[in-house]
Structures are given as C-alpha cells and as structure tokens.
Design an enzyme around this catalytic site. Sequence first.
Site, PDB file in Angstrom:
ATOM      1  N   VAL A  15       0.840  -1.207   0.000  1.00  0.00           N
ATOM      2  CA  VAL A  15       0.000   0.000   0.000  1.00  0.00           C
ATOM      3  C   VAL A  15       0.876   1.259   0.000  1.00  0.00           C
ATOM      4  O   VAL A  15       0.699   2.155  -0.835  1.00  0.00           O
ATOM      5  CB  VAL A  15      -0.960   0.009   1.218  1.00  0.00           C
ATOM      6  CG1 VAL A  15      -1.914   1.187   1.117  1.00  0.00           C
ATOM      7  CG2 VAL A  15      -1.725  -1.297   1.328  1.00  0.00           C
ATOM      8  N   LYS A 106      -6.540  -1.818  10.080  1.00  0.00           N
ATOM      9  CA  LYS A 106      -7.802  -2.216  10.745  1.00  0.00           C
ATOM     10  C   LYS A 106      -7.569  -2.928  12.069  1.00  0.00           C
ATOM     11  O   LYS A 106      -8.329  -2.752  13.026  1.00  0.00           O
ATOM     12  CB  LYS A 106      -8.653  -3.094   9.822  1.00  0.00           C
ATOM     13  CG  LYS A 106      -7.961  -4.323   9.274  1.00  0.00           C
ATOM     14  CD  LYS A 106      -7.575  -4.140   7.840  1.00  0.00           C
ATOM     15  CE  LYS A 106      -6.845  -5.334   7.297  1.00  0.00           C
ATOM     16  NZ  LYS A 106      -6.434  -5.178   5.926  1.00  0.00           N
ATOM     17  N   GLY A 135     -11.075  -1.869   1.663  1.00  0.00           N
ATOM     18  CA  GLY A 135     -10.070  -1.360   0.716  1.00  0.00           C
ATOM     19  C   GLY A 135     -10.502  -0.140  -0.069  1.00  0.00           C
ATOM     20  O   GLY A 135     -10.643   0.947   0.479  1.00  0.00           O
ATOM     21  N   ILE A 137     -13.334   0.548  -1.534  1.00  0.00           N
ATOM     22  CA  ILE A 137     -14.752   0.948  -1.490  1.00  0.00           C
ATOM     23  C   ILE A 137     -14.903   2.106  -0.500  1.00  0.00           C
ATOM     24  O   ILE A 137     -14.482   1.975   0.649  1.00  0.00           O
ATOM     25  CB  ILE A 137     -15.644  -0.234  -1.029  1.00  0.00           C
ATOM     26  CG1 ILE A 137     -15.469  -1.438  -1.971  1.00  0.00           C
ATOM     27  CG2 ILE A 137     -17.108   0.190  -0.969  1.00  0.00           C
ATOM     28  CD1 ILE A 137     -16.233  -2.683  -1.519  1.00  0.00           C
ATOM     29  N   GLY A 188      -0.720 -15.393  -4.578  1.00  0.00           N
ATOM     30  CA  GLY A 188      -0.590 -14.139  -3.821  1.00  0.00           C
ATOM     31  C   GLY A 188      -1.917 -13.606  -3.311  1.00  0.00           C
ATOM     32  O   GLY A 188      -1.996 -12.461  -2.864  1.00  0.00           O
ATOM     33  N   GLU A 191      -2.128 -14.893   2.482  1.00  0.00           N
ATOM     34  CA  GLU A 191      -0.848 -14.746   3.179  1.00  0.00           C
ATOM     35  C   GLU A 191      -0.256 -16.128   3.458  1.00  0.00           C
ATOM     36  O   GLU A 191      -0.981 -17.129   3.524  1.00  0.00           O
ATOM     37  CB  GLU A 191      -1.081 -14.078   4.549  1.00  0.00           C
ATOM     38  CG  GLU A 191      -1.747 -12.721   4.495  1.00  0.00           C
ATOM     39  CD  GLU A 191      -0.784 -11.614   4.118  1.00  0.00           C
ATOM     40  OE1 GLU A 191       0.440 -11.833   4.226  1.00  0.00           O
ATOM     41  OE2 GLU A 191      -1.250 -10.547   3.700  1.00  0.00           O
ATOM     42  N   ASP A 202      -9.797 -10.999  10.458  1.00  0.00           N
ATOM     43  CA  ASP A 202      -9.654  -9.780   9.645  1.00  0.00           C
ATOM     44  C   ASP A 202     -11.028  -9.164   9.358  1.00  0.00           C
ATOM     45  O   ASP A 202     -11.203  -7.945   9.446  1.00  0.00           O
ATOM     46  CB  ASP A 202      -8.934 -10.139   8.331  1.00  0.00           C
ATOM     47  CG  ASP A 202      -8.828  -8.951   7.405  1.00  0.00           C
ATOM     48  OD1 ASP A 202      -7.999  -8.060   7.677  1.00  0.00           O
ATOM     49  OD2 ASP A 202      -9.586  -8.894   6.412  1.00  0.00           O
ATOM     50  N   LYS A 206     -12.610  -5.329  10.513  1.00  0.00           N
ATOM     51  CA  LYS A 206     -13.287  -4.381   9.609  1.00  0.00           C
ATOM     52  C   LYS A 206     -14.724  -4.132  10.073  1.00  0.00           C
ATOM     53  O   LYS A 206     -15.217  -2.996  10.016  1.00  0.00           O
ATOM     54  CB  LYS A 206     -13.259  -4.927   8.182  1.00  0.00           C
ATOM     55  CG  LYS A 206     -11.849  -4.983   7.613  1.00  0.00           C
ATOM     56  CD  LYS A 206     -11.795  -5.842   6.372  1.00  0.00           C
ATOM     57  CE  LYS A 206     -10.387  -5.908   5.802  1.00  0.00           C
ATOM     58  NZ  LYS A 206     -10.240  -6.962   4.783  1.00  0.00           N
TER      59      LYS A 206
END
Length: 429
Positions: A15, A106, A135, A137, A188, A191, A202, A206
């Site tokens: 990022v 996050k 991400g 959005i 990819g 992870e 995760d 969020k």
Amino acid sequence: MAEPFRIALAGVGTVGGGVAHQLLTRGDELAHRAGRPLKLIAVSTREVDKPRRTDLAGIPWQANCVDLASTDAHIIVELIGGEDGPALDLIEAALEARKPVVTANKALLAAHGLRLATTAESAGIPLRFEAAAAGGIPIVKALRESLITYPIECVRGILNGTCNYILTEMEATGSPFAEVLRDAQAHGYAEADPALDVGGGDTAHKLAILSALAFGVAPGTRSMRVSGITAIEQEDISFAREFGYRIKLLGVARRNGQQLDQRVGPAMVKIATPLADVDGVFNAVVVHVASAGPFIFEGRGAGEEPTTSAVIADIVDIARGANGPAFGRPARDLEPVVSAPGDACRSPFYVRFALLDAPGALAEIAGHLAHAGVSIDSMIQRPQSTADAVVIVMITHECSQTAIEAAIKAISASDKVVGIPCLIPMETI
Ligand SMILES: NC(=O)c1ccc[n+]([C@@H]2O[C@H](COP(=O)([O-])OP(=O)(O)OC[C@H]3O[C@@H](n4cnc5c(N)ncnc54)[C@H](OP(=O)(O)O)[C@@H]3O)[C@@H](O)[C@H]2O)c1
C-alpha cells in the site's frame, strides 16, 4: 502558489509503495484536487536498501518510524500494519505532536480506535482510515458523512477478499478448502500465514470499524461471534446450491432495539441477491437504512491500487482542511456495545451431520430438535461414501441462535452422530 502539504510516510510495501508512487508521479493532478501541492518529505521502512518500484533516493529516510512525528510534516501516513508495535507508537507520537494521521490499519483501529479517536479529537486534528475497511470501497466516508439522517438497521458485508476467493474457487473447481488455499497462496491472494483471514479475524476488525461508524458504538471485536471458513466442505457448497444459496463469509452488524447483534462467519446467501453474486477477491457492503435504504457498495477490497486510492483520498481531504470526529460522532459519545442475546438473534439454519444408518437414529435427532423448539423446513438424506453412515442436511424454520445451539449440542453428543455437525445461518435479508 499555496504552501505544499508535507507528508511523512511510514511503510512502503504494497500500500505504502502505491501511495509513494502516486505522490511522486501524479503530483500535479493531485495538487488540483488538494488545492495545494502534495509533497512527500520523509519515509520510514524496515530496510533502507530494499529495491522499490518507485525511486525514493531523494526522500529523507528515518530508521525509527516514530521520528517521523518530529519532522515538519503536516500529516503522518501509517502503512506499516500490526495491532501494536511501531505502527501504534508512531500514531500515538503523531497525535501527541498534533499531526493528522491517515492509516489503513484495521487491526490497530479495532484494538485502539476509541482511545486514538479521543486523543485526535482532544487535539482537534483528524484521524482517517478509509482504506481500513473494504479497501477501495468508499464505505467509511459514506457511513461517516452521508448515511447519517435515518437510523441504520443493518450493515452486512463480504469484507475479506481471500475468503471470498477461496469460497468462489471451491465452488468453481470442486476442490477442497486446503487445496484451494494452497492455490490462493501461490497466486498471492492469501498470506503465508492465512489464520487471520480464514479464521474470520480480519473480517471482525473491519466489522468493528463499520459498526462504530454505523451504530455509534466503541470499535472492538470482543462482543462478536467470530468463526471462519476452515470447516466448510465441498458438500456444504453443493447442498447450498441445491437449496438456491451460496456460502459467503459475512460480517454482519444488526440493530435489535438498543442492542447489537455482531457476528462474523459463513452464511447462506440466496442466489441472485446482491452479496451472492460477489465473486473472487471482490468485497461488498449492504447498508440497510430505515426508510431510505438498502445501499449497495461493491469493489476491490485489497491490493495496491484500490487501497492506495482510499489512502490518497484521505490525504487530499485533510490537505483541503477536512476535520471532524474519526467515527462520525464525538469519541466520548461512542457507547459500549450491548450485545443482543442469542434468544434475540433469529434466522433459519442449515445443519449438516453424518448419522449412523441405524434404526431410531433419525427419530433421536428429531427429538433433540423438537426439545430445543427447532422445527425442520426441509431435509435431504444422502449415503456417505465411507462407513455405514448417511449424510443428513436440514434447513430449519426460523429459530433463535440459542435454540439451534442447544439442539446442536445434544446432536453432537449422540453416539449415532459421526464427526462434528456443521451449522450455518441463512441470511433472510
Ligand atoms: N495489502 C492490502 O491490500 C491492504 C488492504 C487494506 C489495508 N491494508 C493495511 O495496510 C497496511 C500495510 O499493508 P501492506 O500490505 O502494504 O504491508 P506490507 O506490504 O507488508 O508493507 C509493510 C511496510 O512496512 C514497513 N515496515 C515494517 N516494519 C517497519 C518499521 N518498524 N518501521 C518502518 N517501516 C516498517 C516495511 O518495510 P520494508 O519494505 O523495508 O520491509 C514495508 O514497507 C496494513 O495495516 C494492512 O492491514 C493492506
């Protein structure tokens, strides 16, 4: 010419690398949007000599990211990651130095968001995190600034691209979870350590952010029910199809009077409804607003470009002078979550288990369900390829979480049941 807006950037990975690239190669265009030039004045990374896509040779480098807070930057952009450690140290130092912060982190916001928002507001500076949920959005801004007139009833979303990719591929290829996960890692999309993604953690991070914005509660995951997709089997995916559903990992936060039902886990979503058609690494969020909604947001939830787009939008907003509470309401007004009890959380459920093919076995299961007050809407029975067992799949009528869990506990304890039953709620809106 207006004074340049000076930016210090910590982390130049997926990022941060995208953000640095945009700032260094599209400066003029972004300056038009920001009303002043955007200038990258310092970076911090773990390794100084690592080859980077964008040449950072002319940008001063700080070995200790916390030192970015004492540069003359107007803003600190944290793109290191991690719930604690250097990312948290840097953000705390930046807020203490009264410097606005942009982050995509996050995990950190779910753990420390309330405290950091309180500090930012006392200092009168913005803390922004558009990239931290879904991400690219623009759901954070929508919840913070746009969908504010009527009460929000429910926020539901596919918030983890890795899980959505795995479930989509399991359905498309007929391959088991473990094989599709290996393939996702090779491409990819997952992870090397996938636990946070496939375990639902995760998505929970969020959802904590979205819940805080939508319902005015303190961000956190403690009161959520969280499960992941590791127990989903190929037969669940094909049974779901047979019943007219697809399995998606959802984060759901639903208002129930003064209480909030927050959960993360696999859910059956009816085919041809908005979330069912979201495939691969895409994310989507449906916001149900009293009198005015539903509003549907869909797009790329991760990856360099979508996430960079969200981070740059936050930087430009702040360069223009945007401020205001991080979670849309003053941090002191964010309430602790009052969780809806299991009795109040109702839906039909999908139940799958393997049952010994013995006289009276099914009657015993029916007895457990009846005792818990759960009635069956439909049932399929299939021979199992191994052992002398059959696979039973039931769809229940709407019942409470408490009732179905009591029934599943009794069913699991039966000596006629082989293995662990699979329980998945069916989304009804
Ligand atoms: N990747 C995505 O699609 C995505 C989407 C949404 C949100 N996010 C969030 O964005 C953040 C960054 O993710 P990412 O995928 O870009 O991570 P990443 O590719 O692993 O990059 C992390 C960067 O942080 C640097 N770093 C690590 N420790 C450091 C330290 N102590 N001091 C200074 N720099 C340090 C690394 O330096 P080196 O380059 O020298 O190793 C690297 O440049 C995370 O919070 C993540 O949750 C990511």
